[in-house]
Write an enzyme that holds these catalytic residues in place. Structure first.
Site, PDB file in Angstrom:
ATOM      1  N   ASP A  59       0.835  -1.194   0.000  1.00 10.68           N
ATOM      2  CA  ASP A  59       0.000   0.000   0.000  1.00 10.68           C
ATOM      3  C   ASP A  59       0.877   1.254   0.000  1.00 10.68           C
ATOM      4  O   ASP A  59       1.980   1.259   0.553  1.00 10.68           O
ATOM      5  CB  ASP A  59      -0.900   0.027   1.240  1.00 10.68           C
ATOM      6  CG  ASP A  59      -1.902  -1.113   1.258  1.00 10.68           C
ATOM      7  OD1 ASP A  59      -2.169  -1.698   0.189  1.00 10.68           O
ATOM      8  OD2 ASP A  59      -2.412  -1.425   2.351  1.00 10.68           O
ATOM      9  N   ARG A  60       0.362   2.323  -0.581  1.00 15.38           N
ATOM     10  CA  ARG A  60       1.155   3.551  -0.726  1.00 15.38           C
ATOM     11  C   ARG A  60       1.707   4.082   0.605  1.00 15.38           C
ATOM     12  O   ARG A  60       2.875   4.482   0.669  1.00 15.38           O
ATOM     13  CB  ARG A  60       0.317   4.623  -1.435  1.00 15.38           C
ATOM     14  CG  ARG A  60       1.113   5.859  -1.789  1.00 15.38           C
ATOM     15  CD  ARG A  60       0.442   6.716  -2.833  1.00 15.38           C
ATOM     16  NE  ARG A  60       1.373   7.723  -3.316  1.00 15.38           N
ATOM     17  CZ  ARG A  60       1.205   8.446  -4.422  1.00 15.38           C
ATOM     18  NH1 ARG A  60       0.145   8.278  -5.172  1.00 15.38           N
ATOM     19  NH2 ARG A  60       2.109   9.331  -4.783  1.00 15.38           N
TER      20      ARG A  60
END
Length: 233
Positions: free
Chosen positions: A70-71
């Site tokens: 995930d970012r």
């Protein structure tokens, strides 16, 4: 067993491990692994630039994306440098013959020192969020993780997490479901954000048998340089 060491390059790319077939990097918070609708330069392109410059490669550079983070998450990301090794790495992930270990910081003490969490997760694409259910519901997928409290800090608990499945936001939603949202994770119930918009979830170790050399490989990603993470060591 081969182990890893970190090499910082331009663009602050942290290369942890590299051979003829595989490259592993330590992803920073905010980096996206592959391109998306934001148009921001993805980590995959940064790695391609690094390979192109290091080896003076003309034309396009091959790079296969094996998995994602995930970012706002930090830590280990592995890429395939050759088309030969990409399907082999994909198979390792598919057959769970690769061990991924995460560290997470939570404010609330988990109910048990160590436990296995089993839920059914359902993704809502409208808000890019998953929900956890105790039993199977329509369009849900079974999610299993194991956690253990490694250390009690002044204000947080350091957890080590091993996944049996790889579901959308799995660690984030399953920990939130037991009342332990990850530090900085507003989406899943933490009360305030981290200053750098990260969440305190870090892909710490990966272990596998190299699909070409058959050597045992263990790769470790350094923790972010942050006072709370520093207190974990």
């Amino acid at each position: 067993m081969k182990t890893s060491k970190t090499l910082s390059t331009k663009d602050n790319l942290q290369v942890i491990y590299e051979d003829n077939h595989i490259i592993a990097v330590n992803k920073r918070a905010g980096d996206i692994v592959q391109g998306d609708k934001t148009g921001d330069k993805p980590l995959s392109d940064v790695v391609k630039d690094y390979i192109k410059d290091k080896y003076n490669k003309p034309g396009n550079v091959y790079l296969g994306t094996v998995h994602r983070l995930d970012r706002p998450t930090t830590g280990l990301v592995i890429f395939a440098k050759t088309s030969k090794v990409l399907p082999r790495l994909n198979k390792l992930f598919l057959t769970k013959d690769i061990s991924k270990t995460y560290w997470a910081l939570v404010k609330e003490q988990p109910p048990k020192t160590k436990d296995t969490l089993v839920n059914w997760l359902k993704k809502n694409p409208k808000n890019n969020k998953s929900a956890a259910y105790p039993k199977e519901v329509s369009q849900s997928k079974k999610a299993i993780l194991h956690y253990e409290i490694l250390k009690k800090l002044d204000n947080y608990f350091l957890l080590e997490i091993n996944l049996e499945t790889g579901r959308h936001h799995q660690i984030r939603v399953q920990l939130s479901n037991i009342g332990c949202p990850i530090k900085g994770d507003l989406k899943y119930g933490f009360d305030r954000s981290n200053k750098d918009a990260s969440i305190s979830l870090h892909a710490r170790y990966i272990e596998f048998i190299h699909p070409v050399s058959n050597e045992a490989i263990k790769i470790t990603a350094d923790l972010p340089n942050d006072p709370t993470w520093n207190a974990c060591l």
